[in-house]
Design a protein around this motif. Structure first.
Motif, PDB file in Angstrom:
ATOM      1  N   LYS A 140       0.798  -1.215  -0.399  1.00 39.95           N
ATOM      2  CA  LYS A 140       0.284   0.321  -0.052  1.00 39.95           C
ATOM      3  C   LYS A 140       0.476   1.044   0.205  1.00 39.95           C
ATOM      4  O   LYS A 140       1.943   1.212   0.408  1.00 39.95           O
ATOM      5  N   LYS A 198      -1.979   7.426   0.963  1.00 32.77           N
ATOM      6  CA  LYS A 198      -3.164   7.485   0.223  1.00 32.77           C
ATOM      7  C   LYS A 198      -4.030   5.881  -0.055  1.00 32.77           C
ATOM      8  O   LYS A 198      -2.446   5.066   0.056  1.00 32.77           O
ATOM      9  N   LYS A 199      -4.627   6.162  -0.193  1.00 35.43           N
ATOM     10  CA  LYS A 199      -5.042   4.766  -0.555  1.00 35.43           C
ATOM     11  C   LYS A 199      -5.109   4.354  -1.415  1.00 35.43           C
ATOM     12  O   LYS A 199      -6.169   4.030  -2.264  1.00 35.43           O
ATOM     13  N   ALA A 200      -4.249   3.588  -1.917  1.00 32.39           N
ATOM     14  CA  ALA A 200      -3.958   2.497  -2.705  1.00 32.39           C
ATOM     15  C   ALA A 200      -2.524   1.895  -2.663  1.00 32.39           C
ATOM     16  O   ALA A 200      -1.466   1.451  -2.180  1.00 32.39           O
ATOM     17  N   SER A 218      -7.396   1.877  -5.661  1.00 28.63           N
ATOM     18  CA  SER A 218      -7.548   2.962  -4.496  1.00 28.63           C
ATOM     19  C   SER A 218      -8.541   0.881  -3.692  1.00 28.63           C
ATOM     20  O   SER A 218      -8.078   1.402  -2.423  1.00 28.63           O
ATOM     21  N   GLU A 236     -15.512   2.680  -1.465  1.00 29.77           N
ATOM     22  CA  GLU A 236     -15.332   3.638   0.278  1.00 29.77           C
ATOM     23  C   GLU A 236     -16.503   2.692   1.358  1.00 29.77           C
ATOM     24  O   GLU A 236     -16.996   4.018   2.555  1.00 29.77           O
ATOM     25  N   SER A 266     -11.683   2.660 -10.597  1.00 29.13           N
ATOM     26  CA  SER A 266     -11.715   2.903  -9.846  1.00 29.13           C
ATOM     27  C   SER A 266     -13.485   2.081  -9.587  1.00 29.13           C
ATOM     28  O   SER A 266     -14.371   3.028  -9.265  1.00 29.13           O
TER      29      SER A 266
END
Length: 409
Positions: A68, A72-74, A84, A345, A403
């Motif tokens: 990760k 950031k969320k990746a 993501s 999310e 995404s």
């Protein structure tokens, strides 16, 4: 660059056993992560390859690994791209043996800071803690300052009450210990309803994940307690974590317990409401969070998974976990295997996929096989077609592109 093997003096940080909550519990797999120096892994040329050794008397069943981005969320996909969506990268190892070497593929990644995440599961279903190792690549590797030699190890946290698998009657105070070679600064915990994945908040309501601040005596050998809590009958999971004065966090310690026949609340600090929250929805009326209609009665759900079959169509039982969470498109969204995933999310629940499209006569994307609800892969245009089969690393028919969830034919 192929990451150098960890030296003989591996240090205390990465050859660890999770704290056992039951005296007779099965042993937790031992894990070694190679290439760790001063608590981190570095790569000067942009290539990363993670290797190590794991062992357990029960044999190794599964190894979950992720890379990760730190800021950031990746997450790294097996194809080498970052998305993501939380996703595992493949790990090669010999299954069902007492000891095995493991390795990921070699990837070329941009300069920056990352976190390598690893968890091992044995054939008895016993899991290690979730290891998180900082990774510096390129310029970020050169900028990493060495860790001070005098910095303390992470705290160790144990749950004394309730023991794993125990039964709790009436209101209770949960307690345990936390040890550190420095000072334990704080203890936090969560209480999750195991039936629907909702978390207890300080106001007694259940909802999205909430951490509770616990009372602690502090010091190097701290005693911790929760406030007095009154829970409704059901199955719960208590998870506790500590931090020391160096800012290092322990891994989560967990205990699953059942509440039965609670006595009336008597000055409890937290009086929990019924945790199967369904908002204003009632059986037979309205639409569940996944867009499906409610069943007119719970008897339509023969297997207890929250999905029923009524009027030749799939339906959701009000108050079930299928009601409180949408369905995951991919089982790869659930790297720890607890039945709950993370997509778009939001938390979601992992469901079984149908082996035959004929199991879905009404074409709503949900079928019925082997006395259980299932999702049909060709789900009636609910998802666009994936441009590449590589978008589906776990092979369940669903991928992730731009995404968004897509369908691999």
């Amino acid at each position: 660059m192929i990451i150098k093997k960890l030296s003989k003096h591996i240090g205390a940080s990465l050859l660890m056993l999770a704290v056992a909550n039951v005296a007779s519990a099965a042993s937790v797999p031992k894990v070694v992560i190679n290439g760790v120096k001063d608590g981190r892994i570095t790569s000067a040329d942009g290539s990363v390859l993670f290797t190590g050794v794991t062992s357990d008397p029960e044999g190794i069943n599964r190894i979950n690994a992720q890379l990760k981005m730190a800021d950031k969320k990746a997450y790294l996909m097996p194809s080498g791209k970052f998305v993501s969506k939380s996703i595992n990268i493949p790990v090669k190892f010999t299954a069902k043996v007492r000891q095995t070497q493991w390795t990921t593929a070699k990837y070329q990644v941009p300069d920056g800071n990352y976190v390598f995440i690893l968890q091992v599961v044995d054939n008895a279903g016993t899991r290690t803690q979730v290891f998180e190792v900082p990774v510096g690549v390129g310029a970020a590797a050169a900028a990493m300052a060495p860790v001070a030699k005098s910095k303390s190890a992470a705290p160790r946290v144990a749950i004394n009450f309730p023991k794993n698998g125990s039964t709790v009657k009436g209101q209770a105070v949960f307690s345990g210990v936390a040890r550190d070679d420095g000072k334990v600064l704080k203890i936090i915990g969560t209480i999750m309803n195991a039936a629907n994945g909702l978390y207890l908040a300080p106001n007694g309501q259940f909802g999205q994940r909430t951490e509770l601040a616990l009372q602690s005596s502090g010091g190097s050998n701290a005693q911790w307690t929760t406030p007095t809590i009154q829970l409704p009958p059901g199955d719960y999971v208590l998870a506790v974590r500590g931090a020391d004065n160096d800012g290092q966090f322990s891994e989560w310690s967990q205990s699953r317990f059942k509440v039965v026949d609670p006595a009336p609340a008597n000055n409890a600090a937290i009086v929990a409401t019924q945790s199967a929250a369904t908002g204003t929805a009632t059986a037979g009326k309205g639409v569940a969070s996944n867009g499906m209609p409610y069943c007119s009665n719970t008897g339509q759900d023969a297997d207890g998974d929250g999905f029923g079959w009524e009027n030749k169509a799939s339906c959701v039982v009000a108050g079930s976990r299928a009601d409180t969470h949408p369905n995951c498109a991919s089982s790869g969204s659930d790297p720890d295997g607890d039945g709950f995933g993370w997509e778009n999310e939001k938390s979601c629940i992992v469901v079984v996929h149908c082996s035959n499209a004929g199991s879905d006569p009404d074409g709503d994307g949900f079928g019925w096989e082997n006395e259980k609800s299932c999702i049909v892969l060709q789900a009636g245009g609910r998802f666009p077609k994936c441009a590449s089969a590589a978008s589906d690393p776990d092979g369940d028919g669903y991928g992730w592109e731009n995404s968004k969830t897509c369908l691999v034919n």
